[in-house]
Write a protein that holds these residues in place. Structure first.
Motif, PDB file in Angstrom:
ATOM      1  N   THR A   4     -11.761  -3.384   3.435  1.00 60.37           N
ATOM      2  CA  THR A   4     -11.987  -3.083   4.849  1.00 60.37           C
ATOM      3  C   THR A   4     -12.466  -4.310   5.596  1.00 60.37           C
ATOM      4  O   THR A   4     -11.994  -4.605   6.703  1.00 60.37           O
ATOM      5  N   VAL A   7      -9.594  -6.566   6.359  1.00 59.23           N
ATOM      6  CA  VAL A   7      -8.794  -6.116   7.494  1.00 59.23           C
ATOM      7  C   VAL A   7      -9.476  -6.491   8.805  1.00 59.23           C
ATOM      8  O   VAL A   7      -8.844  -7.016   9.732  1.00 59.23           O
ATOM      9  N   LYS A  32      -7.882   1.918  18.467  1.00 63.87           N
ATOM     10  CA  LYS A  32      -8.431   1.667  17.135  1.00 63.87           C
ATOM     11  C   LYS A  32      -8.858   0.215  16.975  1.00 63.87           C
ATOM     12  O   LYS A  32      -9.963  -0.071  16.492  1.00 63.87           O
ATOM     13  N   ASP A 275      -9.227  10.578  13.580  1.00 60.61           N
ATOM     14  CA  ASP A 275      -9.667   9.352  14.224  1.00 60.61           C
ATOM     15  C   ASP A 275      -8.897   9.098  15.526  1.00 60.61           C
ATOM     16  O   ASP A 275      -7.655   9.099  15.506  1.00 60.61           O
ATOM     17  N   ASP A 314      -2.996   9.045  13.626  1.00 55.79           N
ATOM     18  CA  ASP A 314      -4.018   8.067  13.249  1.00 55.79           C
ATOM     19  C   ASP A 314      -3.733   7.446  11.886  1.00 55.79           C
ATOM     20  O   ASP A 314      -4.068   6.284  11.641  1.00 55.79           O
ATOM     21  N   ASN A 318      -3.452   3.485  11.113  1.00 54.65           N
ATOM     22  CA  ASN A 318      -4.247   2.852  10.061  1.00 54.65           C
ATOM     23  C   ASN A 318      -3.364   2.092   9.074  1.00 54.65           C
ATOM     24  O   ASN A 318      -3.682   0.968   8.665  1.00 54.65           O
ATOM     25  N   ILE A 321      -2.174  -1.161  10.732  1.00 57.76           N
ATOM     26  CA  ILE A 321      -3.193  -2.217  10.779  1.00 57.76           C
ATOM     27  C   ILE A 321      -3.414  -2.829   9.403  1.00 57.76           C
ATOM     28  O   ILE A 321      -3.512  -4.057   9.257  1.00 57.76           O
ATOM     29  N   VAL A 322      -3.466  -2.001   8.368  1.00 55.44           N
ATOM     30  CA  VAL A 322      -3.675  -2.518   7.014  1.00 55.44           C
ATOM     31  C   VAL A 322      -2.479  -3.353   6.563  1.00 55.44           C
ATOM     32  O   VAL A 322      -2.641  -4.420   5.956  1.00 55.44           O
ATOM     33  N   TRP A 381      -2.244   1.700   0.096  1.00 54.63           N
ATOM     34  CA  TRP A 381      -3.449   2.519   0.130  1.00 54.63           C
ATOM     35  C   TRP A 381      -4.349   2.199  -1.065  1.00 54.63           C
ATOM     36  O   TRP A 381      -5.571   2.084  -0.925  1.00 54.63           O
ATOM     37  N   MET A 384      -6.808  -0.592  -0.706  1.00 49.27           N
ATOM     38  CA  MET A 384      -7.999  -0.400   0.114  1.00 49.27           C
ATOM     39  C   MET A 384      -9.222  -0.042  -0.729  1.00 49.27           C
ATOM     40  O   MET A 384     -10.349  -0.092  -0.240  1.00 49.27           O
ATOM     41  N   PHE A 395      -9.855   3.206   7.495  1.00 45.01           N
ATOM     42  CA  PHE A 395      -8.430   3.067   7.743  1.00 45.01           C
ATOM     43  C   PHE A 395      -7.657   4.043   6.861  1.00 45.01           C
ATOM     44  O   PHE A 395      -6.706   3.678   6.178  1.00 45.01           O
ATOM     45  N   ASN A 396      -8.045   5.292   6.905  1.00 40.73           N
ATOM     46  CA  ASN A 396      -7.445   6.288   6.021  1.00 40.73           C
ATOM     47  C   ASN A 396      -5.985   6.565   6.390  1.00 40.73           C
ATOM     48  O   ASN A 396      -5.674   6.911   7.527  1.00 40.73           O
TER      49      ASN A 396
END
Length: 419
Positions: A4, A7, A32, A275, A314, A318, A321-322, A381, A384, A395-396
């Motif tokens: 995180t 990121v 976000k 989110d 959302d 996320n 962004i990741v 994922w 993360m 960032f789920n």
């Protein structure tokens, strides 16, 4: 440094150009970024407007003025508007033009400033005019890539496509590039340049034949919509939206530059899972039209596939962004992510039946009974580190964390009916 933090570090001091800024997904993305990384240097938001002053008004009213910014608004209090002014700049432009419709001086300034481009502009109408869809969804990507190649410090171009663009006749849609000219129907080769020539020829013929007729514009509109549907079906796509988005991906794959290229392909996007708060949606979208109509008893049944693959907005943001942070320094790398619920089977027909008191008919044009490979997304994922002491759930985008029945009944359907 945990994932995180990595990121957030990637977003710090970055200058990002976002196209399609007034769209549903882009609003979530802008909110976000500003909320989790207030130290982002600047977000340039490209919108269609006659000038920058009008563009700023559009952003103030159609983006940051929306309910989705309430959490950020409360966080900054009286300083909210000054924060927005410091961190965002509205640009009047359009991706259908060279240099995105920007003036020479403005474009040159951006060429020296931009670190990341997020290409989100699109027309998502399934029965759009063929000429309009080609200009935006297909050749708009060319203009964005040409613009990106002139940016001296650009590290990454991220393009938001659609999961149902498809790649071949396989039942499993892979996280692989679309090959230039590859149609979904065997034995047919797609020539994108010829499609543009055909469209222009049909329009010219209509102008010649219909000159002097009052309703010529309406006739042209109908003809362009019919042409788009026929060409999409001829090559194997269900509608002009997915067809022109697929062609846009094909062109994008041939125009690599000295920067990473990431393509994000979400399936049907639904209201937010959590989110910045659960259940934010804007307008009635895709399957929501059917949900609302059956709830209001205007539609006794609706047509769907056996499984409707969807993903909350959302989670798409996320994942975007990741992915952006993961590939920021990967020069000349091309990565593709199907942002999808994949094998989670989120919205089986019986759940929709219970929620809307409607019954479903099978229609292969909704999902075509295909499923999505999400190997890359699951690896992303996994990077993360969520569940191993990291704070990855900021960032789920893990669809297995969703109880789909509760989400549908308690969050999504109430959000649809409220909108």
């Amino acid at each position: 440094m945990d994932a995180t933090a990595k990121v957030l570090r990637c977003l710090r001091d970055r200058t990002i150009l976002i196209t399609g800024s007034t769209g549903f997904l882009a609003k979530l993305l802008v909110e976000k970024i500003l909320r989790v990384q207030p130290d982002v240097k600047r977000l340039y938001l490209l919108v269609r407007a006659p000038d920058d002053a009008a563009a700023e008004q559009r952003v103030l009213h159609e983006v940051v003025g929306k309910e989705v910014f309430d959490v950020l608004r409360e966080k900054h209090g009286a300083d909210f508007h000054s924060f927005i002014k410091e961190k965002t700049t509205a640009l009047a432009g359009d991706i259908i033009h060279q240099n995105l419709g920007l003036g020479n001086a403005q474009a040159k300034q951006l060429f020296e400033e931009i670190d990341i481009i997020i290409s989100g502009a699109a027309t998502t109408t399934f029965n759009e005019r063929y000429d309009v869809a080609l200009a935006i969804n297909t050749f708009g990507t060319v203009h964005i890539c040409q613009f990106a190649k002139q940016c001296a410090h650009l590290k990454l171009l991220l393009h938001i496509s659609t999961g149902v663009a498809g790649n071949g006749e396989d039942r499993l849609i892979l996280e692989k590039p679309l090959q230039m000219g590859q149609a979904l129907k065997k034995g047919r080769c797609l020539d994108i340049g010829a499609e543009l020539e055909l469209t222009n020829k049909v329009k010219e013929t209509l102008i010649t034949e219909r000159s002097g007729i009052v309703s010529s514009q309406q006739l042209e509109k109908v003809a362009m919509k019919e042409l788009g549907f026929k060409r999409a079906k001829y090559f194997g796509w269900p509608n002009v939206y997915t067809f022109t988005k697929a062609m846009g991906e094909m062109l994008l794959g041939t125009m690599t530059g000295d920067f990473a290229l990431v393509i994000v392909r979400p399936s049907i996007i639904t209201s937010t899972f959590q989110d910045p708060f659960p259940g934010w949606i804007e307008g009635i979208r895709t399957i929501d039209v059917l949900i609302a109509a059956t709830y209001e008893q205007k539609l006794p049944c609706f047509i769907t596939g056996r499984i409707i693959d969807s993903i909350p907005g959302d989670m798409v943001v996320n994942a975007t962004i990741v992915a952006m942070a993961t590939h920021y320094d990967d020069v000349r790398t091309q990565a593709i992510y199907n942002v999808t619920s994949a094998l989670q089977n989120p919205l089986p027909c019986n759940v929709l039946d219970e929620s809307t008191h409607a019954y479903c008919l099978i229609n292969p044009h909704v999902t075509d009974h295909k499923s999505f490979d999400d190997t890359n997304m699951r690896k992303l994922w996994g990077s993360m580190g969520a569940g191993r002491g990291d704070d990855g759930y900021i960032f789920n985008f893990d669809p297995s964390s969703i109880n789909w029945r509760l989400y549908l009944f308690n969050t999504h359907i109430p959000a649809v009916l409220k909108s």
